[in-house]
Scaffold this active site. Structure first.
Site, PDB file in Angstrom:
ATOM      1  CE  LYS A   1       0.258 -10.154  -0.148  1.00 24.04           C
ATOM      2  NZ  LYS A   1       0.109  -9.491   1.154  1.00 24.04           N
TER       3      LYS A   1
ATOM      4  N   GLY B   1       0.075 -11.162  10.010  1.00 25.47           N
ATOM      5  CA  GLY B   1      -0.511 -10.495  11.164  1.00 25.47           C
ATOM      6  C   GLY B   1       0.038 -10.953  12.507  1.00 25.47           C
TER       7      GLY B   1
ATOM      8  N   GLY C   1       4.414 -10.861   8.679  1.00 24.60           N
ATOM      9  CA  GLY C   1       5.071 -11.217   9.932  1.00 24.60           C
ATOM     10  C   GLY C   1       5.930 -10.129  10.544  1.00 24.60           C
TER      11      GLY C   1
ATOM     12  CG  ASN D   1      -2.068  -3.755   6.376  1.00 27.29           C
ATOM     13  OD1 ASN D   1      -2.888  -4.032   5.520  1.00 27.29           O
ATOM     14  ND2 ASN D   1      -2.322  -2.801   7.262  1.00 27.29           N
ATOM     15  CB  SER D   2      -0.637  -6.272  11.218  1.00 21.05           C
ATOM     16  OG  SER D   2      -1.518  -7.004  10.407  1.00 21.05           O
TER      17      SER D   2
END
Lengths: 271, 67
Positions: free
Chosen positions: A107, A168, A196, A217-218
């Site tokens: 990535k 994030g 996002g 993720n977040s």
């Protein structure tokens, strides 16, 4: 729900030379605990998990406990180059990741601005070109800029990962029309909305645009209940994909009754 | 003795060590990390032939959580 899930799961897709069932890529950072991370990843049924490399302290376990958990999950690992600010740094990190994680997937993240962590398009393209030549399967994190997407495709990227909004931030898709344009221009590329995504409806929206997958993720790790949120995103990704495949109705300017008008009661013609 | 920077910290090492010997001298684990010297990756196959020089900046990286 169960039958729907099974049907979608039979809809396999291919990315980076692997055939997968899940269209959700999940991050491994920011969870309340390693056990919570493990449970959330399992619940998500994601088949790709992102990881990173950082400086190891002498004499310590140095993150190997984390790495043992990830290895036991037995899913595909996608190392990132997070924190790199130049093509050179990103290339070196990718080469190190290939040795440590034993994968040619990377990535590619080259940050150009510290305030919104916006990718640097010039350095990203430069790094992507070299990494593709070195045999990497590059998953470039980019903005929703169509021309940058074109340049990345020109240097051999088969996958593009435009942002929904800054990393994030949880702001969802800031510019769906740009994302739509990228989808339209590159039907042959694998497209993942990366960064996002804040809530499950953002995942649905991204998938309804025809994107091949989402990376987040977040939104999961910082939820009140990450495991439950992982499940919510699993279903949202499936729902969005099904919606895209089914084809949504055309919007109309005015109302149109759905119940038949023929035989409407209490209406009588006297003249 | 030579001075090198390892993961941002100044360390003193004997002169003439190769990468494998440096890792042992610094008490790093023997597996699960990758090495870069002066921002250039050094693959495991090159550990024996790569000699650490005075002023080198060395990064030793291991797996961590990432998004």
């Amino acid at each position: 729900m169960k039958s729907e899930e099974l049907r979608v799961k039979s809809d396999e897709w291919e990315i980076g030379g692997k055939t997968l069932k899940s269209r959700m890529l999940i991050g491994s950072a920011l969870y309340p605990s390693p056990a919570n991370m493990e449970e959330a990843i399992k619940e998500s049924e994601a088949e790709i998990v992102t990881v990173a490399l950082r400086r190891q302290s002498a004499g310590e376990g140095g993150g190997n406990n984390f790495w043992e958990i990830i290895k036991e999950l037995n899913i595909n690992v996608l190392p990132n180059t997070a924190g790199c600010h130049s093509a050179k740094e990103a290339i070196t990190t990718a080469q190190m990741a290939r040795e440590v994680f034993e994968t040619n997937w990377i990535k590619l993240e080259v940050i150009g601005d510290q305030y919104n962590l916006q990718p640097d398009p010039f350095e990203t393209v430069k790094a992507a070109e070299i990494l593709v030549k070195e045999g990497f399967e590059v998953f470039p994190y980019t903005t929703d800029d169509l021309v940058v997407a074109k340049r990345l495709a020109d240097v051999g990227c088969k996958i593009l990962m435009p942002w929904g909004s800054p990393i994030g931030s949880g702001q969802g898709l800031m510019n769906p029309s740009n994302l739509k344009a990228i989808r339209k221009q590159f039907p042959e590329l694998k497209l993942i909305v990366d960064a996002g995504i804040g809530k499950p409806s953002d995942a649905v929206e991204a998938m309804q645009l025809g994107y091949d997958g989402i990376l987040l993720n977040s939104a999961i790790a910082l939820a009140q209940d990450p495991v439950k949120m992982a499940k919510a995103f699993k279903y949202a990704t499936i729902a969005g994909r099904l919606g895209y495949e089914a084809g949504t109705m055309q919007k109309r300017e005015f109302a149109s009754p759905s119940t038949p008008t023929v035989g409407t009661p209490f209406w009588h013609q006297f003249s | 003795m030579i001075k090198v920077s390892v993961n941002g910290e100044i360390k003193e090492l004997q002169e003439g060590l190769n990468v494998s010997q440096m890792i042992e001298a610094l008490n790093y684990k023997t597996k699960g990390f990758a090495v870069a010297i002066n921002t250039t990756f050094v693959p495991i196959a090159k550990y024996e032939e790569t000699i650490i020089k005075d002023g080198d900046t060395i990064d030793i990286l291991a797996p961590v959580q990432g998004g």
